[in-house]
Design a protein around this motif. Structure first.
Motif, PDB file in Angstrom:
ATOM      1  N   GLN A 122      -1.842 -15.617  -2.213  1.00 52.99           N
ATOM      2  CA  GLN A 122      -2.752 -14.882  -1.334  1.00 52.99           C
ATOM      3  C   GLN A 122      -3.365 -13.685  -2.055  1.00 52.99           C
ATOM      4  OE1 GLN A 122      -0.169 -13.948   2.034  1.00 52.99           O
ATOM      5  NE2 GLN A 122      -1.286 -15.446   3.266  1.00 52.99           N
ATOM      6  N   LEU A 123      -4.423 -13.140  -1.433  1.00 51.41           N
ATOM      7  CA  LEU A 123      -4.961 -11.853  -1.872  1.00 51.41           C
ATOM      8  C   LEU A 123      -3.907 -10.767  -1.648  1.00 51.41           C
ATOM      9  CD1 LEU A 123      -8.430 -12.166  -0.105  1.00 51.41           C
ATOM     10  CD2 LEU A 123      -8.081 -12.210  -2.586  1.00 51.41           C
ATOM     11  N   ASN A 124      -4.020  -9.656  -2.370  1.00 51.64           N
ATOM     12  CA  ASN A 124      -3.121  -8.527  -2.114  1.00 51.64           C
ATOM     13  C   ASN A 124      -3.327  -8.008  -0.689  1.00 51.64           C
ATOM     14  OD1 ASN A 124      -1.653  -8.325  -4.508  1.00 51.64           O
ATOM     15  ND2 ASN A 124      -3.319  -7.229  -5.533  1.00 51.64           N
ATOM     16  N   THR A 125      -2.232  -7.512  -0.106  1.00 50.08           N
ATOM     17  CA  THR A 125      -2.276  -7.014   1.273  1.00 50.08           C
ATOM     18  C   THR A 125      -2.763  -5.571   1.282  1.00 50.08           C
ATOM     19  OG1 THR A 125      -0.393  -8.420   1.781  1.00 50.08           O
ATOM     20  CG2 THR A 125      -0.921  -6.698   3.381  1.00 50.08           C
ATOM     21  N   PRO A 126      -3.739  -5.238   2.152  1.00 53.39           N
ATOM     22  CA  PRO A 126      -4.186  -3.832   2.221  1.00 53.39           C
ATOM     23  C   PRO A 126      -3.047  -2.910   2.652  1.00 53.39           C
ATOM     24  CG  PRO A 126      -5.724  -5.311   3.355  1.00 53.39           C
ATOM     25  CD  PRO A 126      -4.506  -6.128   3.032  1.00 53.39           C
ATOM     26  N   VAL A 127      -3.170  -1.622   2.311  1.00 49.46           N
ATOM     27  CA  VAL A 127      -2.254  -0.580   2.784  1.00 49.46           C
ATOM     28  C   VAL A 127      -3.015   0.240   3.815  1.00 49.46           C
ATOM     29  CG1 VAL A 127      -0.860   1.413   2.167  1.00 49.46           C
ATOM     30  CG2 VAL A 127      -1.018  -0.547   0.600  1.00 49.46           C
ATOM     31  N   LEU A 128      -2.610   0.131   5.087  1.00 51.57           N
ATOM     32  CA  LEU A 128      -3.386   0.667   6.199  1.00 51.57           C
ATOM     33  C   LEU A 128      -2.986   2.107   6.510  1.00 51.57           C
ATOM     34  CD1 LEU A 128      -5.465  -0.001   8.408  1.00 51.57           C
ATOM     35  CD2 LEU A 128      -3.584  -0.891   9.806  1.00 51.57           C
ATOM     36  N   LYS A 129      -3.955   2.983   6.740  1.00 50.01           N
ATOM     37  CA  LYS A 129      -3.744   4.370   7.142  1.00 50.01           C
ATOM     38  C   LYS A 129      -4.628   4.664   8.354  1.00 50.01           C
ATOM     39  CE  LYS A 129      -2.665   5.948   2.462  1.00 50.01           C
ATOM     40  NZ  LYS A 129      -2.998   6.892   1.365  1.00 50.01           N
ATOM     41  N   ALA A 130      -4.269   5.734   9.115  1.00 49.50           N
ATOM     42  CA  ALA A 130      -5.036   6.053  10.318  1.00 49.50           C
ATOM     43  C   ALA A 130      -5.045   7.553  10.562  1.00 49.50           C
ATOM     44  CB  ALA A 130      -4.441   5.336  11.527  1.00 49.50           C
ATOM     45  N   THR A 131      -6.153   8.038  11.144  1.00 53.02           N
ATOM     46  CA  THR A 131      -6.245   9.404  11.670  1.00 53.02           C
ATOM     47  C   THR A 131      -6.752   9.301  13.103  1.00 53.02           C
ATOM     48  OG1 THR A 131      -8.500   9.678  10.848  1.00 53.02           O
ATOM     49  CG2 THR A 131      -6.692  10.403   9.395  1.00 53.02           C
ATOM     50  N   SER A 132      -6.486  10.345  13.910  1.00 48.85           N
ATOM     51  CA  SER A 132      -6.758  10.263  15.349  1.00 48.85           C
ATOM     52  C   SER A 132      -7.701  11.343  15.831  1.00 48.85           C
ATOM     53  CB  SER A 132      -5.439  10.366  16.125  1.00 48.85           C
ATOM     54  OG  SER A 132      -4.600   9.291  15.825  1.00 48.85           O
ATOM     55  N   GLU A 133      -8.454  10.978  16.883  1.00 48.34           N
ATOM     56  CA  GLU A 133      -9.206  11.905  17.717  1.00 48.34           C
ATOM     57  C   GLU A 133      -8.719  11.699  19.152  1.00 48.34           C
ATOM     58  OE1 GLU A 133     -13.420  11.462  16.993  1.00 48.34           O
ATOM     59  OE2 GLU A 133     -13.011  10.692  14.969  1.00 48.34           O
ATOM     60  N   GLU A 134      -9.338  12.432  20.090  1.00 47.15           N
ATOM     61  CA  GLU A 134      -8.840  12.304  21.472  1.00 47.15           C
ATOM     62  C   GLU A 134      -9.169  10.940  22.055  1.00 47.15           C
ATOM     63  OE1 GLU A 134      -9.353  14.493  25.811  1.00 47.15           O
ATOM     64  OE2 GLU A 134      -9.313  15.740  23.999  1.00 47.15           O
ATOM     65  N   THR A 135     -10.335  10.351  21.677  1.00 45.58           N
ATOM     66  CA  THR A 135     -10.740   9.058  22.248  1.00 45.58           C
ATOM     67  C   THR A 135     -11.017   8.008  21.174  1.00 45.58           C
ATOM     68  OG1 THR A 135     -13.063   9.756  22.296  1.00 45.58           O
ATOM     69  CG2 THR A 135     -11.732  10.178  24.273  1.00 45.58           C
ATOM     70  N   ALA A 136     -10.605   8.269  19.915  1.00 44.76           N
ATOM     71  CA  ALA A 136     -10.865   7.302  18.836  1.00 44.76           C
ATOM     72  C   ALA A 136      -9.762   7.374  17.791  1.00 44.76           C
ATOM     73  CB  ALA A 136     -12.226   7.567  18.194  1.00 44.76           C
ATOM     74  N   ILE A 137      -9.589   6.230  17.068  1.00 50.28           N
ATOM     75  CA  ILE A 137      -8.660   6.167  15.935  1.00 50.28           C
ATOM     76  C   ILE A 137      -9.430   5.601  14.751  1.00 50.28           C
ATOM     77  CG2 ILE A 137      -6.580   5.061  15.021  1.00 50.28           C
ATOM     78  CD1 ILE A 137      -5.441   5.200  17.875  1.00 50.28           C
ATOM     79  N   ASN A 138      -9.342   6.286  13.602  1.00 48.31           N
ATOM     80  CA  ASN A 138     -10.061   5.902  12.383  1.00 48.31           C
ATOM     81  C   ASN A 138      -9.094   5.236  11.417  1.00 48.31           C
ATOM     82  OD1 ASN A 138     -12.537   7.254  13.247  1.00 48.31           O
ATOM     83  ND2 ASN A 138     -11.387   9.162  12.886  1.00 48.31           N
ATOM     84  N   LEU A 139      -9.392   3.963  11.039  1.00 48.51           N
ATOM     85  CA  LEU A 139      -8.557   3.193  10.118  1.00 48.51           C
ATOM     86  C   LEU A 139      -9.214   3.162   8.748  1.00 48.51           C
ATOM     87  CD1 LEU A 139      -7.789   0.107  12.411  1.00 48.51           C
ATOM     88  CD2 LEU A 139      -6.408   2.173  12.119  1.00 48.51           C
ATOM     89  N   THR A 140      -8.402   3.300   7.678  1.00 55.82           N
ATOM     90  CA  THR A 140      -8.907   3.180   6.304  1.00 55.82           C
ATOM     91  C   THR A 140      -7.873   2.461   5.463  1.00 55.82           C
ATOM     92  OG1 THR A 140      -7.978   5.332   5.698  1.00 55.82           O
ATOM     93  CG2 THR A 140     -10.268   5.308   6.459  1.00 55.82           C
ATOM     94  N   TRP A 141      -8.341   1.839   4.350  1.00 59.69           N
ATOM     95  CA  TRP A 141      -7.456   1.180   3.390  1.00 59.69           C
ATOM     96  C   TRP A 141      -8.176   1.083   2.048  1.00 59.69           C
ATOM     97  CZ3 TRP A 141      -9.620  -0.903   7.718  1.00 59.69           C
ATOM     98  CH2 TRP A 141     -10.617  -1.872   7.565  1.00 59.69           C
ATOM     99  N   ALA A 142      -7.419   0.921   0.985  1.00 56.19           N
ATOM    100  CA  ALA A 142      -8.015   0.767  -0.350  1.00 56.19           C
ATOM    101  C   ALA A 142      -8.638  -0.629  -0.465  1.00 56.19           C
ATOM    102  CB  ALA A 142      -6.956   0.968  -1.426  1.00 56.19           C
ATOM    103  N   GLU A 143      -9.728  -0.741  -1.224  1.00 57.88           N
ATOM    104  CA  GLU A 143     -10.363  -2.044  -1.436  1.00 57.88           C
ATOM    105  C   GLU A 143      -9.395  -2.999  -2.131  1.00 57.88           C
ATOM    106  OE1 GLU A 143     -14.289  -2.610  -2.818  1.00 57.88           O
ATOM    107  OE2 GLU A 143     -14.963  -0.610  -2.210  1.00 57.88           O
ATOM    108  N   ILE A 144      -9.486  -4.288  -1.788  1.00 58.29           N
ATOM    109  CA  ILE A 144      -8.642  -5.325  -2.367  1.00 58.29           C
ATOM    110  C   ILE A 144      -9.462  -6.131  -3.363  1.00 58.29           C
ATOM    111  CG2 ILE A 144      -7.269  -7.385  -1.869  1.00 58.29           C
ATOM    112  CD1 ILE A 144      -6.042  -4.731  -0.900  1.00 58.29           C
ATOM    113  N   ALA A 145      -8.919  -6.310  -4.591  1.00 62.65           N
ATOM    114  CA  ALA A 145      -9.621  -7.078  -5.627  1.00 62.65           C
ATOM    115  C   ALA A 145      -9.953  -8.480  -5.114  1.00 62.65           C
ATOM    116  CB  ALA A 145      -8.765  -7.159  -6.889  1.00 62.65           C
ATOM    117  N   ASP A 146     -11.197  -8.938  -5.344  1.00 59.03           N
ATOM    118  CA  ASP A 146     -11.702 -10.278  -4.981  1.00 59.03           C
ATOM    119  C   ASP A 146     -12.050 -10.412  -3.509  1.00 59.03           C
ATOM    120  OD1 ASP A 146     -11.271 -11.039  -7.642  1.00 59.03           O
ATOM    121  OD2 ASP A 146      -9.268 -11.834  -7.204  1.00 59.03           O
ATOM    122  N   ALA A 147     -11.619  -9.458  -2.637  1.00 65.64           N
ATOM    123  CA  ALA A 147     -11.908  -9.589  -1.207  1.00 65.64           C
ATOM    124  C   ALA A 147     -13.385  -9.357  -0.944  1.00 65.64           C
ATOM    125  CB  ALA A 147     -11.078  -8.602  -0.403  1.00 65.64           C
ATOM    126  N   THR A 148     -13.961 -10.148   0.003  1.00 63.52           N
ATOM    127  CA  THR A 148     -15.370  -9.994   0.365  1.00 63.52           C
ATOM    128  C   THR A 148     -15.531  -9.398   1.762  1.00 63.52           C
ATOM    129  OG1 THR A 148     -15.419 -12.259   1.196  1.00 63.52           O
ATOM    130  CG2 THR A 148     -16.078 -11.915  -1.100  1.00 63.52           C
TER     131      THR A 148
END
Length: 713
Positions: free
Chosen positions: A310-336
């Motif tokens: 399989q492709l490498n698995t992303p490492v998921l992180k999150a930050t919060s607001e009162e009505t929203a959650i922002n997700l980010t992760w590092a780019e994965i090699a070969d992923a489109t």
């Protein structure tokens, strides 16, 4: 069988007496004797003595002699190998050993069996035997013949998938060979080899072989267990894939003891029916094939199969607001692209390594996972990440209660909050729950409060400020009592301009000074008081209730109740509210409860003074007027004697008495100054009752006990 006895002639002897086995069996003239008709191999005891007509010699010492043992019977061959022949025979009575003749050579033995070893294979041998003991040897048995076996083949085997090939070296003298497979003779062959066909792959078989001639055989070989080569492996499949490993499984092969797994051209030895190849690079292709094996050899290779990590698995992180959650992760090699799942539902497929989950409720928890994609491959989903929105603002912040040193607050719980930041006069305090008390404050001081909710995601907005003021210090109330009034006092309270006084549950006054007199009360009555300090804008707490009683009223009705020559009893009326009394007797105070008291231990005919006052916790009342009491004179001790018509009474003089009153049979009959009285003109044998008491001008004694006396007959 017989035993022959001989001895040298004895001078002058005319005959000889012979004893055999304890019995005299003969008297002979010659120096010899034959003991016949005996059993072979049996022992006998002999002695002899010389005789004349008038004399004897001593008996000889006992001579023990055995007959020669009988011939040996039952000589047989018990077993034969290619190098030895074992024999046995029947034991002979009286024999102490045997001579065994083997091919003309004698071997001495003591047992009833013997094995001749070191013989050549397939050779003929002759055997005969005789018994022996100290008396001599028996006759030879008949000859018997024996032949050693052919040499035993040494069996070897090689395997194919359905055939086992047996071979052995030729045996000298052998004309053929018998082959046994799995317990049954399957063939007789002339050549030293055999092919066992039509077998199942991977099955074990047991073999043995022996050499033959028309008249002889070898021993069977030891059993040789040999397996066919196992069959090809089927069912090779990939069971799971990660970014660094590929797991495979296959069907078990009958008779296989292991497997060779070829991975990208490299062979790995495996036991079991599964294997995981780890340490692979992400998104890479790999080939696999497998073959079975056992001790006999290896099977054929399976077909190739292919697998991609399989492709490498992303490492998921999150930050919060009162009505929203922002997700980010590092780019994965070969992923489109990337697939985003929120709360169990795929909510987006994005090209960039970020995603915002909006329109959420404050303080709510959400579960996220992400995976990388290409057109032909995926990564594993990330581990679930639970993230909460920041909680909403706090509502309902109010002051719940106030003291002179503390302010208690409460507020409404906020959904999703794990705690709160309470700001008090600019200082933040971390709080759990929905209430908090700020203590250690100065009295009559102003304070500000605001609050915000928080959780692991962050903090909410501050609430509006609220104000609170601590109460004035609480007075410390004290009281003193009079008979109809109670005086209250307390220390001045800082900042207070007046004080409110409550008596028996009713506010009775508001005063500017720290004192108050509650008047026009009944003596000995209890009253309850509390006070609080006031300003135009603030109050203190009420003091704790102080219960205080007025001093009880003066005692009335103090009287002497009874008198004896050693005691005076007094009584009085109960006083409302009194918890006790002080009774003064001749200037000495005695504490008394109840409404009566007896003063004992007094001297007869003495004067005493009494006065009394009531008391309770508030104090003591006023003294009553003095009263006086006098103890009685001492009581005389009356004695009497009698004759036929009179009775004489006597007693000791009583101190302070000036006369004595005499009562006879219930009637006062005299008052006299002396200490003797004669009651005359009485009937003989008549019973009379007497008592007396002492008198003076102001006092009396108690009557004596009644004295009963009878006149004489």
């Amino acid at each position: 069988m017989a035993i022959n006895l001989t001895w040298a002639e004895i001078a002058d002897a005319t005959k000889y007496e012979v004893e055999a086995d304890g019995v005299v069996v003969a008297t002979v003239n010659e120096p010899s004797y034959t003991h016949s008709n005996l059993l072979a191999g049996t022992a006998h005891k002999y002695r002899v003595r010389a005789l004349t007509e008038t004399n004897t010699s001593a008996w000889t010492a006992i001579l023990t002699q055995s007959t020669i043992p009988a011939s040996v019977s039952g000589l047989t061959i018990t077993s034969v190998t290619n190098a030895a022949i074992a024999l046995k025979w029947n034991t002979v009575t009286g024999a102490t050993g045997y001579d065994l003749e083997i091919d003309g050579a004698l071997v001495s033995t003591t047992a009833a069996a013997y094995t001749k070893s070191g013989l050549a294979a397939n050779t003929d041998h002759t055997f005969r035997i005789r018994s022996k003991n100290a008396a001599g040897v028996g006759t030879w048995s008949d000859l018997i013949n024996g032949t050693t076996k052919l040499n035993t083949p040494v069996l070897k085997a090689t395997s194919e998938e359905t055939t086992i090939n047996l071979t052995w070296a030729e045996i000298a003298g052998a004309t053929k060979y018998e082959v046994e497979a799995d317990g049954a003779v399957v063939t007789t062959v002339s050549e030293p080899s055999y092919k066992h066909n039509s077998l199942l792959a991977g099955t074990a078989h047991k073999y043995r072989v022996r050499a033959l001639t028309d008249t002889n055989t070898s021993a069977w070989t030891a059993i040789l267990t040999q397996s066919t080569i196992p069959a090809s492996v089927s069912g090779l499949t990939i069971t799971s894939v990660t970014n660094t490993a590929t797991a495979l499984k296959w069907n078990a092969v009958t008779g296989a003891t292991g497997y060779d797994l070829e991975i990208d051209g490299t062979v790995v030895a495996v036991t079991g029916v599964a294997y995981t190849k780890s340490g692979l690079a992400a998104n890479t292709d790999h080939t696999f094939r497998i073959r079975s094996k056992n001790a006999s050899g290896v099977g054929t290779w399976s077909d190739f199969i292919s697998g991609t990590t399989q492709l490498n698995t992303p490492v998921l992180k999150a930050t919060s607001e009162e009505t929203a959650i922002n997700l980010t992760w590092a780019e994965i090699a070969d992923a489109t692209k990337y697939e985003v799942e929120a709360d169990g539902v795929v909510v987006g497929t994005v090209n960039e390594p970020s995603y915002t989950h909006s329109s959420l409720l404050g303080g709510t928890a959400h579960k996220y996972r992400v995976r990388a994609l290409t057109n032909t491959n995926t990564s594993a989903w990330t581990a679930i990440l639970t993230q909460s929105t920041i909680p909403a603002s706090v509502s309902g912040l109010t002051i719940n209660s106030v003291t002179n040193a503390a302010i208690a607050l409460k507020w409404n719980a906020v959904t999703g909050a794990t705690g709160y930041d309470m700001e008090i006069d600019g200082t933040v305090v971390a709080v759990t729950g929905v209430a908090y008390t700020k203590s250690g404050l100065a009295a009559n001081t102003d304070h500000t409060f605001r609050i915000r909710s928080k959780n692991a995601a962050g903090v909410g907005r501050w609430s509006d400020l609220i104000n609170g003021t601590t109460q004035l210090n609480t007075p410390v109330l004290k009281a003193t009592s009079e008979e109809t009034a109670i005086n209250l006092t307390w220390l001045e309270i800082t900042d207070a301009t007046k004080y409110e006084v409550e008596a028996d549950g009713v506010v009775v006054a508001t005063v500017n000074e720290p004192s108050y007199t509650h008047s026009s009360l009944l003596g000995g009555t209890a009253h309850k008081y509390r006070v609080r300090a006031l300003t135009d804008a603030n109050t203190s707490a009420w003091t704790v209730i102080l219960t205080q009683s007025t001093i009880p009223a003066s005692v009335t009705g103090l009287t002497v109740n009874s008198v004896t020559n050693t005691a005076i009893a007094v009584k009085w009326n109960a006083v409302t509210g009194a918890t006790g009394y002080d009774l003064e007797i001749d200037g000495t105070i005695v504490a008394v409860t109840g409404v009566a008291y007896t003063k004992s231990g007094l001297a007869a005919n003495t004067d005493h003074t009494f006065r009394i006052r009531s008391k309770n916790a508030a104090g003591v009342g006023t003294w009553s007027d003095l009263i006086k009491g006098t103890t009685q004179l001492s009581t005389p001790v009356l004695k009497g004697t009698s004759d036929r018509t009179g009775i004489v009474l006597t007693w000791d003089a009583v101190i302070g008495a000036s006369s004595y009153e005499i009562e006879a049979d219930g009637q006062i009959v005299a008052t006299i100054n002396d200490t003797t009285f004669i009651h005359s003109d009485l009937l003989p044998s008549s019973l009379h009752k007497y008592r007396i008491r002492a008198l003076n001008d102001q006092n009396i004694s108690a009557w004596t006990s009644v004295l009963s006396i009878k006149t004489l007959n």
